[in-house]
Design an enzyme around this catalytic site. Structure first.
Site, short mmCIF file in Angstrom:
data_model
loop_
_atom_site.label_atom_id
_atom_site.label_comp_id
_atom_site.label_asym_id
_atom_site.label_seq_id
_atom_site.Cartn_x
_atom_site.Cartn_y
_atom_site.Cartn_z
N GLN A 201 -2.82 30.91 -1.16
CA GLN A 201 -3.48 29.88 -0.37
C GLN A 201 -3.38 28.48 -0.99
O GLN A 201 -3.15 27.50 -0.30
CB GLN A 201 -4.95 30.24 -0.16
CG GLN A 201 -5.62 29.35 0.84
CD GLN A 201 -7.08 29.69 1.10
OE1 GLN A 201 -7.78 28.91 1.68
NE2 GLN A 201 -7.52 30.85 0.68
N SER B 166 -16.83 27.68 -3.50
CA SER B 166 -16.16 28.52 -2.51
C SER B 166 -14.83 27.88 -2.15
O SER B 166 -14.75 26.66 -1.92
CB SER B 166 -17.04 28.67 -1.27
OG SER B 166 -16.49 29.65 -0.40
N GLU B 167 -13.78 28.70 -2.09
CA GLU B 167 -12.40 28.19 -1.95
C GLU B 167 -12.18 27.42 -0.66
O GLU B 167 -11.23 26.65 -0.55
CB GLU B 167 -11.41 29.35 -2.02
CG GLU B 167 -11.48 30.27 -0.80
CD GLU B 167 -10.57 31.48 -0.89
OE1 GLU B 167 -10.23 31.89 -2.00
OE2 GLU B 167 -10.21 32.02 0.18
N ASN B 168 -13.05 27.65 0.35
CA ASN B 168 -12.87 26.95 1.61
C ASN B 168 -13.56 25.59 1.62
O ASN B 168 -13.66 24.97 2.68
CB ASN B 168 -13.34 27.82 2.78
CG ASN B 168 -14.75 28.34 2.58
OD1 ASN B 168 -15.12 28.75 1.50
ND2 ASN B 168 -15.54 28.30 3.63
#
Lengths: 229, 220
Positions: free
Chosen positions: B101, A47-49
């Site tokens: 991002q 997950s990118e976070n």
């Protein structure tokens, strides 16, 4: 014959993920794929976070709002999970460490271009790009999961994207409710067709020439495949 | 001995003024320093430049700043589903620089690591290449991306020691980590403050060299 529903499509994509692959599932419909990946496949979700080995949603009441997915919904960590910061998370993405990213899209071109970011032109919202663009550029393999046509019936697989691109020439395979379409240097090839759908029907819903692959599997209503793939 | 603990939000924000550039950590609500965000809102500042992954949702978050028109410009990757920012954006009273991002976080990393920029393939062939220098390395095109720094960074940690060493809770690290490297004054809001030596050195995520002030929202 009707197109696959979202769960069946998610089951179809899940069944094709390579065993033990590092996989990132995009926000929206692809997130659903996680519900259908069998444990024995050994897939490790990123997950990118900042989560590796992301697990399913917690039981009600067990949410930790510091433990969320890219869509900002509560998740858990599976055994062997790890946390890290965004810089490292995006190094994994941009640096080619993610084996497969499955993204939603508005349009995919026959050359593998993808348009999937919300420009705000249609909904009055501010635009948002997020991290899908980093995945689209950096993951080793980019698959798209989407409806074959838009709500107005117009093709979403097109000769050239008319929407602003997320990345050019990166998509290798598109899963829709009608077919699995391979993006090849020779053009689009259908490697699987929905049970009861003809190539002609898929072609009519597609904005670029499609031909049959050497072997064509059949997609059943529950998203399982019969025949070689 | 070094001790960066401040006892009030006012002390945590000393020196923050109109026109400053401010980085705020968080991905959605995870890692978002709500106590500091609320305290900044009470200052009623003007013309801030905000660097953040999101632009708030609709609660006690960055929405408070937009509701008061405190932000003139935001550098952000995903400012959607942000009611108050959206209203300001549609009214044309806030300027948006939309940044992928991964590029956002790396620009901040460059700013904090003393780098003059970096080359990224992200955005080549899209609207995100507009206005950027394109450089080919080994036959592949890259965009020159420039560093970001700020006057203040605000992050949410879990436990700090009085030196300023920080731990984080789960996926709350996100943008907080690089942001602590890239501002003149770095303020960490934490749940709990302990004495030096109480944190296992193996568990420290942000070393105290990057942290100027530590503020416990609810002192333990």
């Amino acid at each position: 014959m009707s197109p696959l529903d979202r769960d069946a499509l998610a089951r179809l994509v899940a069944s094709q993920l390579p065993h033990n692959a590092f996989v990132n599932l995009g926000i929206g419909a692809p997130t659903r794929i996680a519900n259908f990946v069998p444990n024995e496949a050994g897939v490790i979700l990123h997950s990118e976070n900042g989560i590796l080995n992301m697990g399913p949603a917690p039981a009600p009441g067990q949410e930790d709002w510091d433990l969320i997915n890219a869509g900002k919904s509560p998740v858990t960590v599976a055994a062997g999970g790890a946390f890290f910061d965004s810089s490292l998370a995006f190094a994994m993405m941009r640096g080619g460490h993610i084996d497969v990213a499955v993204l939603g899209a508005f349009q995919v071109s026959s050359g593998g271009d993808i348009a999937n970011w919300s420009t705000g032109r249609n909904d009055g919202e501010p635009p948002g790009i997020g991290g899908a663009i980093d995945l689209a550029v950096g993951a080793k393999t980019i698959w798209v999961m989407m409806d074959h046509v838009a709500r107005d019936g117009s093709p979403r697989i097109v000769a050239e994207c008319t929407l602003p691109l997320t990345a050019a020439g990166v998509v290798s395979r598109v899963f829709t409710g009608l077919a699995i379409i391979e993006v090849t240097p020779q053009g689009l090839e259908a490697s699987a067709l929905r049970d009861g759908a003809s190539l002609e029907a898929v072609q009519a819903a597609t904005g670029a020439p499609v031909r049959l692959a050497g072997q064509v599997a059949t997609i059943m209503a529950d998203g399982t495949l019969t025949g070689a793939h | 001995m070094r001790n960066v603990v401040v006892e009030s939000a006012a002390a945590a924000l000393a020196g923050l003024r109109d026109g400053h550039t401010v980085m705020v950590g968080g991905f959605g609500g995870a890692g978002m320093p709500r106590g500091i965000i609320t305290a900044v809102a009470e200052l009623g500042l003007r013309d801030l430049t905000l660097i953040s992954n999101n632009a708030g949702a609709s609660g006690d978050d960055l929405s408070l700043w937009f509701r008061q028109g405190m932000v003139r410009r935001i550098i952000c990757s995903y400012p959607r589903s942000a009611k108050d920012f959206g209203a300001q954006y549609r009214a044309g009273t806030v300027e948006l620089e939309l940044v992928p991002q991964g590029t956002l976080v790396e620009r901040i990393r460059a700013g904090g690591a003393g780098l003059g920029g970096f080359l990224s393939p992200v955005g080549v062939g899209t609207v995100f290449e507009q206005g950027k220098q394109k450089i080919a390395i080994g036959g592949r095109d890259y965009l020159l991306e420039l560093p970001l720094r700020a006057d203040f960074t605000f992050v949410k940690g879990k436990v700090a020691d009085t030196l300023g060493n920080l731990t984080f809770n789960k996926a709350a690290r996100n943008h907080c980590i690089v942001m602590t490297t890239a501002a003149d004054t770095v303020v960490a809001e934490v749940d709990r403050i302990v004495e030096p030596g109480e944190l296992d050195p193996e568990s420290i995520v942000t070393p105290c060299i990057f942290v100027d002030r530590v503020f416990a929202r609810s002192p333990a």
